[in-house]
Structures are given as C-alpha cells and as structure tokens.
Design a protein around this motif. Structure first.
Motif, PDB file in Angstrom:
ATOM      1  N   ALA A  69       0.847  -1.200   0.000  1.00 52.42           N
ATOM      2  CA  ALA A  69       0.000   0.000   0.000  1.00 52.42           C
ATOM      3  C   ALA A  69       0.879   1.247   0.000  1.00 52.42           C
ATOM      4  CB  ALA A  69      -0.902  -0.016   1.225  1.00 52.42           C
ATOM      5  N   LEU A  70       0.557   2.175  -0.871  1.00 53.06           N
ATOM      6  CA  LEU A  70       1.336   3.412  -1.000  1.00 53.06           C
ATOM      7  C   LEU A  70       0.771   4.470  -0.060  1.00 53.06           C
ATOM      8  CD1 LEU A  70       3.402   5.237  -2.565  1.00 53.06           C
ATOM      9  CD2 LEU A  70       1.530   5.726  -4.158  1.00 53.06           C
ATOM     10  N   LYS A  71       1.668   5.063   0.729  1.00 44.88           N
ATOM     11  CA  LYS A  71       1.264   6.156   1.624  1.00 44.88           C
ATOM     12  C   LYS A  71       2.138   7.369   1.356  1.00 44.88           C
ATOM     13  CE  LYS A  71      -0.095   3.079   5.332  1.00 44.88           C
ATOM     14  NZ  LYS A  71      -0.233   2.986   6.775  1.00 44.88           N
ATOM     15  N   VAL A  72       1.558   8.531   1.540  1.00 45.78           N
ATOM     16  CA  VAL A  72       2.336   9.754   1.335  1.00 45.78           C
ATOM     17  C   VAL A  72       2.034  10.760   2.453  1.00 45.78           C
ATOM     18  CG1 VAL A  72       2.460   9.577  -1.199  1.00 45.78           C
ATOM     19  CG2 VAL A  72       0.553  10.773  -0.164  1.00 45.78           C
ATOM     20  N   ARG A  73       2.925  11.715   2.616  1.00 44.59           N
ATOM     21  CA  ARG A  73       2.622  12.848   3.495  1.00 44.59           C
ATOM     22  C   ARG A  73       3.417  14.069   3.043  1.00 44.59           C
ATOM     23  NH1 ARG A  73       5.211  10.441   9.084  1.00 44.59           N
ATOM     24  NH2 ARG A  73       7.377  10.529   8.439  1.00 44.59           N
ATOM     25  N   GLY A  74       2.894  15.220   3.360  1.00 42.38           N
ATOM     26  CA  GLY A  74       3.576  16.433   2.932  1.00 42.38           C
ATOM     27  C   GLY A  74       2.644  17.630   3.038  1.00 42.38           C
ATOM     28  N   ASN A  75       3.186  18.792   2.718  1.00 41.47           N
ATOM     29  CA  ASN A  75       2.456  20.042   2.954  1.00 41.47           C
ATOM     30  C   ASN A  75       1.284  20.278   2.021  1.00 41.47           C
ATOM     31  OD1 ASN A  75       3.651  21.331   5.209  1.00 41.47           O
ATOM     32  ND2 ASN A  75       5.510  21.512   3.986  1.00 41.47           N
ATOM     33  N   TRP A  76       1.200  19.520   0.925  1.00 34.09           N
ATOM     34  CA  TRP A  76       0.042  19.694   0.051  1.00 34.09           C
ATOM     35  C   TRP A  76      -0.762  18.397  -0.073  1.00 34.09           C
ATOM     36  CZ3 TRP A  76       5.030  20.990  -1.685  1.00 34.09           C
ATOM     37  CH2 TRP A  76       5.643  20.097  -2.552  1.00 34.09           C
ATOM     38  N   VAL A  77      -0.740  17.621   1.045  1.00 33.54           N
ATOM     39  CA  VAL A  77      -1.534  16.393   1.102  1.00 33.54           C
ATOM     40  C   VAL A  77      -2.697  16.619   2.071  1.00 33.54           C
ATOM     41  CG1 VAL A  77      -1.490  13.944   1.687  1.00 33.54           C
ATOM     42  CG2 VAL A  77       0.527  15.006   0.628  1.00 33.54           C
ATOM     43  N   ALA A  78      -3.895  16.171   1.680  1.00 35.55           N
ATOM     44  CA  ALA A  78      -5.089  16.384   2.513  1.00 35.55           C
ATOM     45  C   ALA A  78      -4.973  15.643   3.835  1.00 35.55           C
ATOM     46  CB  ALA A  78      -6.320  15.910   1.753  1.00 35.55           C
ATOM     47  N   LYS A  79      -5.461  16.269   4.917  1.00 39.23           N
ATOM     48  CA  LYS A  79      -5.492  15.559   6.195  1.00 39.23           C
ATOM     49  C   LYS A  79      -6.910  15.157   6.567  1.00 39.23           C
ATOM     50  CE  LYS A  79      -5.266  19.671   9.206  1.00 39.23           C
ATOM     51  NZ  LYS A  79      -6.101  19.593  10.399  1.00 39.23           N
ATOM     52  N   GLY A  80      -7.859  15.497   5.707  1.00 41.22           N
ATOM     53  CA  GLY A  80      -9.241  15.115   5.964  1.00 41.22           C
ATOM     54  C   GLY A  80     -10.100  15.650   4.837  1.00 41.22           C
ATOM     55  N   TYR A  81     -11.399  15.343   4.906  1.00 37.75           N
ATOM     56  CA  TYR A  81     -12.334  15.831   3.888  1.00 37.75           C
ATOM     57  C   TYR A  81     -13.325  16.799   4.519  1.00 37.75           C
ATOM     58  CZ  TYR A  81     -10.571  11.873   1.186  1.00 37.75           C
ATOM     59  OH  TYR A  81      -9.759  10.989   0.523  1.00 37.75           O
ATOM     60  N   TYR A  82     -13.848  17.701   3.694  1.00 43.83           N
ATOM     61  CA  TYR A  82     -14.761  18.732   4.177  1.00 43.83           C
ATOM     62  C   TYR A  82     -15.989  18.100   4.862  1.00 43.83           C
ATOM     63  CZ  TYR A  82     -17.915  22.709   4.215  1.00 43.83           C
ATOM     64  OH  TYR A  82     -18.769  23.696   4.614  1.00 43.83           O
ATOM     65  N   GLY A  83     -16.200  18.514   6.099  1.00 38.94           N
ATOM     66  CA  GLY A  83     -17.379  18.051   6.838  1.00 38.94           C
ATOM     67  C   GLY A  83     -17.229  16.670   7.450  1.00 38.94           C
ATOM     68  N   LEU A  84     -16.080  16.027   7.266  1.00 42.90           N
ATOM     69  CA  LEU A  84     -15.859  14.699   7.852  1.00 42.90           C
ATOM     70  C   LEU A  84     -14.726  14.779   8.873  1.00 42.90           C
ATOM     71  CD1 LEU A  84     -16.069  12.488   4.631  1.00 42.90           C
ATOM     72  CD2 LEU A  84     -17.840  12.792   6.369  1.00 42.90           C
ATOM     73  N   SER A  85     -14.633  13.759   9.702  1.00 41.33           N
ATOM     74  CA  SER A  85     -13.624  13.782  10.756  1.00 41.33           C
ATOM     75  C   SER A  85     -12.206  13.793  10.186  1.00 41.33           C
ATOM     76  CB  SER A  85     -13.787  12.541  11.639  1.00 41.33           C
ATOM     77  OG  SER A  85     -12.629  12.356  12.412  1.00 41.33           O
TER      78      SER A  85
END
Ligand code: ADP
Length: 548
Positions: free
Chosen positions: A388-404
């Motif tokens: 499974a590919l995972k990423v992180r960084g300053n332009w990666v989403a940490k959540g979705y609008y209206g969701l946890s």
C-alpha cells in the motif's frame, strides 16, 4: 533563538501581483464559446481579476464563502481562480461532466451560494434548479451578446458585472492556512468528498511544480493544460505559469478535439502540455490521420492513469517529444511523483529510458512516500516488494470537508502515524521510481474519470437470475481502463452477455456500462468475506474486451 527573517504569509494573490509586475506582456490565449481565440496579457488579467474581486463583494460574497465554478479552461475561469481565493473566498471547482445528481450533491454539500457557469453548462443548472435550494446567484461566463435564455430567477452576465466595477482593489493579507480552493473527488465509493486546499499548500505546490525536474516551467515556455481546471486545479498550471511567466494557452470546451488542439498548439507555438492518456491517444490518432505535426512541442505531461507505452513511443518517434509521466491525486494537489532521469543514466538505451517513462516517476521534494505490507511494516525500495502506497507532505489532505480529520478514524484518509493512505498499491525501485501495480480502492478510472464498481454490481444483482456480481477495471486501448462485469448465475439459470447488457442499459449511465461480461462458477472471497478483487484482477490479467 528565533530567526530574524520576514514572515510574509503565502498568499495566492502574491502570484498575481508578481505576474503583473514582472510579466505584464505575457499572453493568456483562450478558446471560449463566444470567441474562438481570445487574447489578453497578464496585466489585463490582473486588472480584470481585481474588478472581479469587486464583483464578488458587490454580490455579497463574504470571507470563507464557497464560490462554485462549472467551467472549462479559459481566461474567465483563471480570473475566478485568482479573484475568489485572493479576496478570501474559496474557489470551488466542479466537474460539469459528473452525473447531475453528483453535481447537485457537491454544490449542496459545499453550500455554494454563487455559481459561475459556462454558457454550455447552463442546461445542466436549469435541469437541477429544484435541487439547489441554497444557490442565490448564477453568473454566466460570457458577454451580453451571448447570454443564454434562462428560467432561473437570478442569472447575471459576467462581462456586464465586470464592466460595472472599478479595478481598484487591494488584495487582503490573512493567515496562509486559510482555505483557498475546494475540489470534490468521487474516487472512492459513497458520496464525493471535498478536498480543501489552502493558500499555503497551493503556493508550496506551485513552487515545487515549477522546479526544473518537475515541470521545468519557465518564461521561455508556452503551456497548454488540457487537464481541466475542475480537475485538481489543472495540476497546478494556473499557479505555476503565473509564478514564472509561462504563456498560457487554454482550450476551453475543445479539450478533446484533436483538430482544435493541434491548431492551437501549432499557431501559439506550445512547448509543453498536460493531460490524461485518453486525450493523447486521440491527439496522436488525429495527427497521424491528418499527417500533421506540432513542431514546437517538447514535452507532454501525462497522469491521472497509467500511461501506455505506445503513447510514449509515438510521441518520441513521430513527434520528437518527451513524455513525462506523473502520479498524483486530488488529495495530493496533485503532485506526488514525476519522471525525470538521474545522473548516471546518460548511457541508457532508448528502450531503457522508455521503461523508466512507463513508471510513475520519482518523488518530488515536499512529498514523502512509503510502501507498507499488510502489517503496516515498511517495505524496501527494491523494485520488487509491492504494498500500500502512503504519502505525506504540505500539500496532502489531512481530511475531507465536513468529515472527521481524526487520524485513524473511519472517514479520515490519514492513519495513526500521520500518513495519507492513497488506495494505490506500488513498488519503488532502488533509484526511487514509483511503479503503481494495483489499487485497493474499488473504482475504475476510464478516460480520467471515475466509475464506481459497486454501482454496476448493485445494478447487476438486481437481475433475478444473477446470484453474485463483481466489477473490475481492465486495460482498454482508448480509455486506459473499462469495467469488466463478472457474474455468478443462480443455480440452473443462464444468460447471454448481451442479455445482461440489455438488462443494465436503462439502469446505468452510458460511461458505466461494462464493456465485457464474463461468467464464472464462483467468485474468490477474502477471509472477511469480501470479494477478492486483487485475485480477480490476477485471473483476468490478460483479458481483452470484445470490441477492443
Ligand atoms: P487525478 O486524476 O487528477 O490524478 P484523482 O484523485 O481523480 O486525481 O485520481 C487519483 C488516482 O488516479 C490515483 O490514486 C491513482 O489510482 C490514479 N493515477 C493517477 N496517476 C496515475 C498514474 N500515472 N498511473 C497510474 N495511476 C494513476
């Protein structure tokens, strides 16, 4: 000890101010419904964007309001990008080609009060009017002469609104983490989810995107983004181009039209372009059948789906042009990895280089990536192990609008360790090149647009003679991927594949209709009882669609 450096917030408006001062004469050329070749320079663009900011205020838009756009790639959409975000509102780009119910869901979920709509999209808005209770104003992106008839109560003309406003406007400064844009992804099953970009993430993304090994954007280039501006900000081109002064050529509604694209690219001397594989396949076919070439074209960025080798070879051999494949997602703004050679590869043969171009590129600074096994243990970058590919960084989403956005919670795409779970399965070579090998998310990507496999499966099992159904995406030469429906019949029953297709015809959107139907005695299941799609994809690895 604190540093003694200035701390200016990273504002999208700063790109516009920079472009106006440094590249006032650089052109932005557009195809629109009302003009086959509109031209303006960055100075006029900046002036009109300030007028538009005044329009927004005059329409009552407030800081933080979501402003919806349903538009193609052209200068007015560009003005919205800068004016809406620059004035502190959120530019919410919507894909007009989604199913109407999805468009309504997205507009309502984001609570867009004002919509800016291309004239060609007006019939869709008319059809949805009963379902958009919160929309107060619709602005049609055209001039007075081209205003369509409308039965809607508050429909205004973009050019008329602009004319009435002064170009005197001071872009406000505020927290760089303020939301600047929004784009819903229908990538996963269930309802579309809103990704919310910030001024900071957009700016850092654009800076990184302009690096030589990423897009190599510069004042010497002319770029034509075919990738729509409603699709992850046209991969950042609207920002990177103004940052470095790249001439922009915007194809408007003509993005799938080989003849218009060729004509635009040749006459405007386009050097770089970007889009999904399906577009390039069509353009290459058009060029071949019309015996044309695009002499200025140097580089074609391909992403959104795996780039077939034939595209890379045809651009190379017939057009002396380099294909640059990248990987990304709506949630990653989208830049994740991009192809570029490394030192030491100078002696590679053409075939070796093509092999590398078929991979998804290497990591861009600002994005960290890793692959993990079932136990969440990191796998080596050996080009063999895949996980499974995972990423992180300053332009990666940490959540979705209206969701946890609580890491590890059900609606949050980020795991407890802070990594964004992409839903892609990949290997990484020792040199750091990413190779997407599969997908854990249950969707099909056809011509750059998502199709939900669950929707097709649910429609199929409604047939009384069908016991179980599974849908997987399989390679298709034109669309990259198309749905294959695999069916288990009720005992003693049988159907032809035509009969299954006939049954589905009025239950599915045309794009979602499976291109092939296969019958199987039993579907493979995982330990938890789910259909094992990975196993199915292996079984049907070499499947060829009947019509293909
Ligand atoms: P976009 O299509 O703009 O990249 P989406 O969020 O719609 O953004 O889709 C992202 C997904 O598309 C990825 O998670 C991956 O499954 C697929 N994808 C994107 N680029 C590639 C690529 N170069 N090769 C294979 N799959 C890709």
């Amino acid at each position: 000890m604190q540093a003694l450096m200035m701390n200016t917030p990273l504002m999208i408006s700063s790109i516009l101010k920079h472009a106006e001062k440094n590249f006032p004469q650089v052109e932005m050329v557009s195809v629109t419904v009302d003009n086959p070749r509109h031209r303006q320079n960055f100075k006029t663009f900046a002036r009109r964007s300030r007028q538009l900011a005044n329009v927004l205020e005059s329409l009552g838009a407030k800081f933080g309001d979501r402003i919806g756009t349903l538009a193609w790639n052209d200068y007015r959409h560009m003005e919205l990008y800068y004016a809406v975000s620059g004035a502190g509102m959120i530019c919410h780009t919507i894909n007009p080609r989604l199913f109407p119910e999805q468009v309504a869901y997205i507009i309502n979920h984001a609570e867009d009060k004002i919509l800016f709509v291309d004239a060609l999209v007006m019939p869709l808005i008319e059809a949805l009017k009963e379902h958009l209770p919160k929309v107060e104003t619709v602005v049609v992106l055209t001039d007075k002469a081209h205003m369509p008839e409308s039965s809607l109560p508050n429909v205004l003309c973009y050019e008329e609104l602009l004319e009435a406003q002064s170009d005197d406007y001071d872009w406000p400064e505020f927290d760089e983490n303020t939301a600047s844009g929004m784009c819903y992804t229908s990538g996963t099953t269930g309802n579309p989810k809103g990704v919310v970009y910030s001024h900071r993430s957009t700016l850092l993304h654009a800076l990184s995107g302009a690096l030589p090994d990423v897009t190599g954007a510069s004042n010497l280039q002319t770029t034509l983004p075919v990738v729509p501006m409603f699709h992850v900000n046209a991969w950042g081109a609207p920002y990177a181009a103004l940052m470095v002064g790249t001439k922009l050529v915007l194809p408007g509604p003509k993005m799938a039209d080989g003849e218009t694209l060729t004509d635009l690219m040749v006459s405007e001397e386009v050097t770089v372009t970007s889009g999904v594989p399906t577009i390039w396949m069509a353009l290459l076919d058009y060029l071949e059948s019309s015996n044309k070439t695009i002499p200025s074209l140097e580089r074609v960025s391909v992403g959104g789906a795996a780039c077939p080798r034939s595209i890379i070879e045809r651009f190379r051999d017939q057009h002396n042009c380099t294909v640059v494949q990248g990987w990304g997602m709506t949630e990653t703004s989208p830049l994740g990895t991009v192809f570029a050679l490394k030192k030491g590869m100078e002696d590679y043969s053409t075939e070796q280089i093509t092999d590398l171009q078929c991979l998804q590129g290497r990591g861009v600074f600002g994005i960290e990536m890793c692959i993990v096994d079932e136990n969440n243990e990191e796998l080596p970058w050996d080009g063999v192990a895949s996980g499974a590919l995972k990423v992180r960084g300053n332009w990666v989403a940490k959540g979705y609008y209206g969701l946890s956005d609580e890491p590890g919670s059900e609606d949050c795409p980020v795991d407890e360790k802070g990594w964004f779970q992409t839903g892609d399965v990949a290997a990484i070579t020792p040199e750091g090149y990413l190779q997407i090998t599969d997908r854990t998310k249950d969707v099909i990507k056809s011509g750059g647009e998502w199709i939900s496999s669950i929707e097709i499966e649910n429609a199929a099992v409604n047939h009384p003679d069908i016991a179980e159904a599974a849908v997987i995406g399989r390679y298709h030469p034109k669309w990259t991927e198309r749905p294959l429906l695999i069916v288990v019949m009720q005992e003693g029953k049988s159907l032809s594949s035509e009969a299954v297709s006939d049954f589905l015809k009025d239950k599915l959107h045309k794009m979602a209709m499976p291109d092939g139907v296969e019958f199987i005695d039993e579907l493979p299941h995982t330990a938890t009882g789910k259909i094992n799609k990975l196993a199915l994809r292996e079984t049907y690895q070499d499947y060829k669609f009947p019509a293909a």
